[in-house]
Write an enzyme that holds these catalytic residues in place. Structure first.
Site, PDB file in Angstrom:
ATOM      1  CB  SER A 264      32.850 -57.317  -9.903  1.00 52.18           C
ATOM      2  OG  SER A 264      31.884 -56.713  -9.125  1.00 52.18           O
ATOM      3  CE  LYS A 268      27.095 -58.393 -12.158  1.00 52.14           C
ATOM      4  NZ  LYS A 268      26.983 -58.739 -10.791  1.00 52.14           N
ATOM      5  CD1 TRP A 355      26.748 -55.140  -4.687  1.00 49.02           C
ATOM      6  CD2 TRP A 355      24.906 -54.610  -3.532  1.00 49.02           C
ATOM      7  NE1 TRP A 355      25.944 -54.393  -5.507  1.00 49.02           N
ATOM      8  CE2 TRP A 355      24.799 -54.060  -4.828  1.00 49.02           C
ATOM      9  CE3 TRP A 355      23.852 -54.403  -2.632  1.00 49.02           C
ATOM     10  CZ2 TRP A 355      23.705 -53.307  -5.251  1.00 49.02           C
ATOM     11  CZ3 TRP A 355      22.748 -53.661  -3.053  1.00 49.02           C
ATOM     12  CH2 TRP A 355      22.689 -53.123  -4.333  1.00 49.02           C
ATOM     13  CG  HIS A 410      33.327 -56.453  -4.513  1.00 53.61           C
ATOM     14  ND1 HIS A 410      32.622 -57.526  -4.993  1.00 53.61           N
ATOM     15  CD2 HIS A 410      33.467 -55.606  -5.563  1.00 53.61           C
ATOM     16  CE1 HIS A 410      32.327 -57.332  -6.260  1.00 53.61           C
ATOM     17  NE2 HIS A 410      32.842 -56.169  -6.638  1.00 53.61           N
TER      18      HIS A 410
HETATM   19  C1  GCU Z   1      28.108 -52.949  -8.677  1.00 56.75           C
HETATM   20  C2  GCU Z   1      27.022 -53.869  -9.140  1.00 56.75           C
HETATM   21  C3  GCU Z   1      27.461 -55.327  -9.102  1.00 56.75           C
HETATM   22  C4  GCU Z   1      28.762 -55.505  -9.831  1.00 56.75           C
HETATM   23  C5  GCU Z   1      29.784 -54.524  -9.296  1.00 56.75           C
HETATM   24  C6  GCU Z   1      31.092 -54.489 -10.087  1.00 56.75           C
HETATM   25  O1  GCU Z   1      28.318 -53.131  -7.303  1.00 56.75           O
HETATM   26  O2  GCU Z   1      25.889 -53.652  -8.374  1.00 56.75           O
HETATM   27  O3  GCU Z   1      26.476 -56.166  -9.702  1.00 56.75           O
HETATM   28  O4  GCU Z   1      29.202 -56.818  -9.708  1.00 56.75           O
HETATM   29  O5  GCU Z   1      29.276 -53.200  -9.381  1.00 56.75           O
HETATM   30  O6  GCU Z   1      31.150 -54.943 -11.204  1.00 56.75           O
HETATM   31  O7  GCU Z   1      32.051 -53.921  -9.555  1.00 56.75           O
END
Ligand code: GCU
Length: 431
Positions: A264, A268, A355, A410
């Site tokens: 998540s 990134k 998402w 997720h």
């Molecule tokens: C949120 C956010 C995402 C991210 C995620 C996480 O959903 O919008 O961009 O990847 O949190 O890090 O759990």
């Protein structure tokens, strides 16, 4: 007929969006037919319009241009590597049924009189030295990755989640993230695992960068144009690189065979760490989505505007220019994957994680493929590009770019780790 349905649904999405925005509510688009028209910036055409036709041109010109654009427009510019100091805090020789050694090592990132200390929790197979390893940040503290009561609990700010109420971790969350770290499997397959609590580097909330590692570098970063100053993702990636500096000194781990992994927002981060630090030999992005592996121009699920609004501290301020204006951005996320070439990269999505735009994550890999091929390696698969978006649970993992779409939500699961271990076997063991 098809056309008018497309136009109608586009209008409907626009109307819903305008209404939602007027009420201050964001309604994500999940309709493929309502994706705006876009053209991806080319990995292999220089800023001056020249076609990149060989590896030298990629390395010397185009790669440098793309890296520069991601620094100035997306993640911000990180400072130079600082000095590190290290100290072993604890060591358990016969852990996990005697098959592993667990250590805690504090790594202090030192700049003049200022410092930030991160605690590395390190698992290595017992009686083996110089093993390849995975390194990844965790969300709620090292003590959450394993239920052992010998792992220290962070004193730093943690998110109020899973029973934590005062932003202070406590023993009640021991082992709560264990399902995300297949430690037994990792050790059984001959790998080490290094994990660090991401809040040791920079607590994940927007306080104008008063806490964490940012203030330590204020002298350097204040000289950088405001819009280009580093955000939290860049800071977390910087911490991973300093941890790797330490691993170069650790006899139990072979620092030339390290895979950086993240889920998540931390996916990134692993991509940015892999793009900026070529010492990471394998880069793994698990469900990283917007600002990670997903193409921003598709604007499906989470968008640039939405992420900049919810998490303004993750990126540099220049990234705000691309709120609902993705086409103006000189880069898109396939170029982030391209920056990792020719090293191995694995992107994973989940069917229930719309998402994060699974298809957009896949397409980034597809569009990074030409960079890998230009550099004389396999890209997505040995034989050529996959003909279509793969079915769930049908991993593509024979080339330098791996991808799978897992059935489920997720998360990081045993299934994901099995694929990563197979991928690591190909790219970290065969030396
Ligand atoms: C949120 C956010 C995402 C991210 C995620 C996480 O959903 O919008 O961009 O990847 O949190 O890090 O759990």
């Amino acid at each position: 007929m098809k056309f008018s349905i497309g136009v109608l649904s586009l209008l409907l999405v626009l109307v819903t969006h305008v209404n939602a925005t007027a009420q201050g509510r964001f309604v994500p688009n999940y309709d493929e037919t309502a994706i705006p028209d876009y053209e991806l910036p080319a990995c292999l055409i220089t800023n001056e319009g020249k076609v990149v036709s060989n590896a030298a041109m990629w390395e010397q010109t185009r790669r440098a241009e793309i890296l520069e654009l991601f620094e100035s427009e997306v993640y911000g510019r990180s400072p130079e590597a600082c000095k590190i100091l290290h100290k072993t805090i604890s060591k358990k020789n016969y852990a996990l049924g005697c098959k592993a050694v667990i250590r805690e090592v504090d790594v202090t990132m030192q700049l003049a009189s200022k410092s930030t200390t991160i605690r590395l929790l390190i698992y290595t197979p017992r009686s083996r030295v110089s093993v390849p390893a995975f390194i990844g940040l965790n969300f709620q503290g090292n003590h959450t990755v394993d239920a052992s009561d010998e792992i220290s609990i962070t004193d730093n700010w943690v998110r109020n989640r899973g029973g934590i109420k005062d932003n202070r971790a406590n023993a009640s969350t021991r082992g709560t993230a264990a399902g995300r770290w297949a430690i037994d499997k990792i050790i059984d397959r001959g790998y080490g695992l290094v994990t660090i609590y991401y809040g040791d580097i920079d607590p994940d909330f927007d306080d104008g960068f008063k806490n964490g590692i940012h203030p330590q570098f204020a002298n350097q970063t204040s000289r950088i144009t405001e819009g280009e100053r580093w955000g939290s993702i860049a800071a977390w990636a910087y911490g991973l690189s300093r941890a790797l500096d330490y691993l170069e000194l650790d006899d139990n781990i072979d620092a030339t065979r390290v895979a950086v992994i993240g889920h998540s927002r931390l996916g990134k981060t692993s991509l940015w760490a892999g793009a900026t630090d070529p010492r990471f030999k394998v880069v793994i992005s698990n469900n990283s989505g917007c600002g990670g592996a997903a193409l921003s121009r598709r604007a499906i699920g989470e968008t640039v505007e939405r992420i900049n609004t919810s998490f303004p501290h993750w990126f540099c301020d220049n990234y705000l220019k691309y709120n609902r204006n993705e086409n103006a951005c000189p880069v898109d996320q396939h170029m982030l994957i391209g920056l990792i070439a020719p090293r191995a990269v694995y992107v994973a999505s989940a069917t229930g994680d719309t998402w994060a735009d699974p298809k957009g994550e896949f397409l980034s890999c597809v569009h990074a493929d030409p960079v890998y091929r230009l550099l004389g390696t396999t890209g997505m698969g040995d034989a050529g590009l996959p003909a279509a978006f793969p079915k769930p649970d049908a991993p593509i993992k024979t080339g330098r770019i791996g991808y799978h779409l897992r059935t489920g939500k997720h998360d990081v699961t045993e299934y994901d780790w099995e694929q990563y271990l197979d991928f690591a076997d190909r790219h970290l063991q065969s030396q």
